[in-house]
Write a protein that holds these residues in place. Structure first.
Motif, PDB file in Angstrom:
ATOM      1  N   PRO A  75      44.062   8.879   6.931  1.00 46.12           N
ATOM      2  CA  PRO A  75      44.096   7.412   7.074  1.00 46.12           C
ATOM      3  C   PRO A  75      45.220   6.943   8.001  1.00 46.12           C
ATOM      4  N   GLU A  76      46.335   7.622   7.969  1.00 44.43           N
ATOM      5  CA  GLU A  76      47.450   7.275   8.860  1.00 44.43           C
ATOM      6  C   GLU A  76      47.096   7.614  10.311  1.00 44.43           C
ATOM      7  N   ALA A  77      46.414   8.736  10.518  1.00 49.17           N
ATOM      8  CA  ALA A  77      46.031   9.156  11.864  1.00 49.17           C
ATOM      9  C   ALA A  77      44.989   8.210  12.460  1.00 49.17           C
ATOM     10  N   GLN A  78      44.100   7.666  11.644  1.00 48.96           N
ATOM     11  CA  GLN A  78      43.058   6.768  12.144  1.00 48.96           C
ATOM     12  C   GLN A  78      43.619   5.431  12.604  1.00 48.96           C
ATOM     13  N   MET A  79      44.829   5.117  12.210  1.00 47.88           N
ATOM     14  CA  MET A  79      45.465   3.874  12.644  1.00 47.88           C
ATOM     15  C   MET A  79      46.088   4.011  14.036  1.00 47.88           C
ATOM     16  N   LEU A  80      46.096   5.215  14.596  1.00 46.64           N
ATOM     17  CA  LEU A  80      46.695   5.451  15.902  1.00 46.64           C
ATOM     18  C   LEU A  80      45.754   5.116  17.052  1.00 46.64           C
ATOM     19  N   TYR A  81      44.459   4.943  16.787  1.00 46.31           N
ATOM     20  CA  TYR A  81      43.497   4.744  17.867  1.00 46.31           C
ATOM     21  C   TYR A  81      42.362   3.832  17.429  1.00 46.31           C
ATOM     22  N   ALA A  82      41.671   3.307  18.453  1.00 40.78           N
ATOM     23  CA  ALA A  82      40.437   2.552  18.240  1.00 40.78           C
ATOM     24  C   ALA A  82      39.321   3.352  18.900  1.00 40.78           C
ATOM     25  N   ASP A  83      38.282   3.639  18.153  1.00 37.89           N
ATOM     26  CA  ASP A  83      37.178   4.452  18.656  1.00 37.89           C
ATOM     27  C   ASP A  83      36.227   3.579  19.469  1.00 37.89           C
ATOM     28  N   LEU A  84      36.026   3.944  20.740  1.00 41.55           N
ATOM     29  CA  LEU A  84      35.143   3.190  21.627  1.00 41.55           C
ATOM     30  C   LEU A  84      33.837   3.933  21.884  1.00 41.55           C
ATOM     31  N   SER A  85      33.646   5.081  21.238  1.00 48.87           N
ATOM     32  CA  SER A  85      32.455   5.903  21.445  1.00 48.87           C
ATOM     33  C   SER A  85      31.228   5.226  20.862  1.00 48.87           C
ATOM     34  N   GLU A  86      30.064   5.514  21.476  1.00 49.30           N
ATOM     35  CA  GLU A  86      28.833   5.024  20.880  1.00 49.30           C
ATOM     36  C   GLU A  86      28.515   5.889  19.676  1.00 49.30           C
ATOM     37  N   VAL A  87      27.981   5.273  18.668  1.00 48.09           N
ATOM     38  CA  VAL A  87      27.641   5.991  17.451  1.00 48.09           C
ATOM     39  C   VAL A  87      26.268   6.609  17.629  1.00 48.09           C
ATOM     40  N   LYS A  88      26.204   7.923  17.507  1.00 46.46           N
ATOM     41  CA  LYS A  88      24.928   8.630  17.598  1.00 46.46           C
ATOM     42  C   LYS A  88      24.561   9.131  16.213  1.00 46.46           C
ATOM     43  N   ASP A  89      23.372   8.806  15.785  1.00 45.22           N
ATOM     44  CA  ASP A  89      22.893   9.309  14.505  1.00 45.22           C
ATOM     45  C   ASP A  89      21.688  10.190  14.785  1.00 45.22           C
ATOM     46  N   ASP A  90      21.943  11.401  15.317  1.00 46.94           N
ATOM     47  CA  ASP A  90      20.846  12.284  15.669  1.00 46.94           C
ATOM     48  C   ASP A  90      20.626  13.373  14.622  1.00 46.94           C
ATOM     49  N   VAL A  91      21.086  13.133  13.420  1.00 48.97           N
ATOM     50  CA  VAL A  91      20.855  14.082  12.337  1.00 48.97           C
ATOM     51  C   VAL A  91      19.464  13.827  11.779  1.00 48.97           C
ATOM     52  N   PRO A  92      18.586  14.821  11.821  1.00 48.36           N
ATOM     53  CA  PRO A  92      17.245  14.586  11.310  1.00 48.36           C
ATOM     54  C   PRO A  92      17.276  14.338   9.804  1.00 48.36           C
ATOM     55  N   ARG A  93      16.553  13.375   9.389  1.00 47.25           N
ATOM     56  CA  ARG A  93      16.480  13.038   7.969  1.00 47.25           C
ATOM     57  C   ARG A  93      15.284  13.740   7.344  1.00 47.25           C
ATOM     58  N   ALA A  94      15.507  14.359   6.211  1.00 43.02           N
ATOM     59  CA  ALA A  94      14.424  15.043   5.511  1.00 43.02           C
ATOM     60  C   ALA A  94      13.510  13.996   4.871  1.00 43.02           C
ATOM     61  N   PRO A  95      12.207  14.183   4.953  1.00 43.36           N
ATOM     62  CA  PRO A  95      11.300  13.179   4.387  1.00 43.36           C
ATOM     63  C   PRO A  95      11.378  13.119   2.863  1.00 43.36           C
ATOM     64  N   ARG A  96      11.849  14.171   2.245  1.00 39.78           N
ATOM     65  CA  ARG A  96      11.933  14.188   0.782  1.00 39.78           C
ATOM     66  C   ARG A  96      13.372  14.048   0.312  1.00 39.78           C
ATOM     67  N   TYR A  97      14.171  13.350   1.070  1.00 39.05           N
ATOM     68  CA  TYR A  97      15.592  13.247   0.758  1.00 39.05           C
ATOM     69  C   TYR A  97      15.848  12.577  -0.589  1.00 39.05           C
ATOM     70  N   GLU A  98      14.996  11.704  -1.024  1.00 32.21           N
ATOM     71  CA  GLU A  98      15.215  10.948  -2.257  1.00 32.21           C
ATOM     72  C   GLU A  98      15.004  11.792  -3.516  1.00 32.21           C
ATOM     73  N   GLY A  99      15.490  13.007  -3.538  1.00 37.43           N
ATOM     74  CA  GLY A  99      15.425  13.829  -4.732  1.00 37.43           C
ATOM     75  C   GLY A  99      14.101  14.536  -4.938  1.00 37.43           C
ATOM     76  N   LYS A 100      13.274  14.605  -3.921  1.00 36.22           N
ATOM     77  CA  LYS A 100      11.969  15.223  -4.070  1.00 36.22           C
ATOM     78  C   LYS A 100      11.959  16.667  -3.590  1.00 36.22           C
ATOM     79  N   GLY A 101      13.087  17.224  -3.230  1.00 31.72           N
ATOM     80  CA  GLY A 101      13.154  18.619  -2.813  1.00 31.72           C
ATOM     81  C   GLY A 101      13.148  18.806  -1.310  1.00 31.72           C
ATOM     82  N   ARG A 102      13.106  20.058  -0.902  1.00 29.97           N
ATOM     83  CA  ARG A 102      13.128  20.408   0.511  1.00 29.97           C
ATOM     84  C   ARG A 102      11.771  20.151   1.159  1.00 29.97           C
ATOM     85  N   PRO A 103      11.777  19.903   2.480  1.00 32.05           N
ATOM     86  CA  PRO A 103      10.483  19.750   3.150  1.00 32.05           C
ATOM     87  C   PRO A 103       9.762  21.090   3.233  1.00 32.05           C
ATOM     88  N   THR A 104       8.459  21.032   3.254  1.00 32.72           N
ATOM     89  CA  THR A 104       7.666  22.251   3.393  1.00 32.72           C
ATOM     90  C   THR A 104       7.740  22.715   4.844  1.00 32.72           C
TER      91      THR A 104
END
Length: 120
Positions: A75-104
């Motif tokens: 938390p102290e280190a994060q106060m040293l800078y402002a992040d100007l990067s674009e946020v990339k959310d390229d993590v694939p989401r599992a279709p059964r993420y809501e507790g239904k198990g792994r995808p086939t």
């Protein structure tokens, strides 16, 4: 205005684990300060400078807000800078993420196909 070595600042801000890794990142020509390549780890930086460097698969762009006196907790280190990067959310989401198990296998193939089409 106070200034600090570039490798030391990267280490204080917790972008790298060791100063040696920070120095090798700079010497390798991977760090830009205000859109100019930094040639040496001893390059002096201060508040207001903009750094561009790779971190994992992403390119980070940060503006220095303050120089650190020590390598403190995150938390102290994060106060040293402002992040100007674009946020990339390229993590694939599992279709059964809501507790239904792994995808086939069929669902995984469809996910891979969908992701490949997005990248084109």
């Amino acid at each position: 205005m106070p200034k600090l070595r570039l490798d030391k600042w990267l280490w204080h801000a917790r972008f790298v684990k060791t100063r040696g890794l920070a120095a090798s990142l700079v010497v390798g020509g991977h760090v830009r300060v205000n859109s100019a390549k930094a040639a040496k780890p001893a390059h002096m930086v201060g508040p207001g400078d903009v750094l561009t460097f790779p971190q994992g698969d992403n390119i980070r762009v940060v503006r220095i807000l303050a120089i650190g006196l020590r390598r403190g907790p995150a938390p102290e280190a994060q106060m040293l800078y402002a992040d100007l990067s674009e946020v990339k959310d390229d993590v694939p989401r599992a279709p059964r993420y809501e507790g239904k198990g792994r995808p086939t296998k069929r669902e995984r193939r469809k996910l891979d196909l969908d992701r490949a089409q997005e990248l084109e």
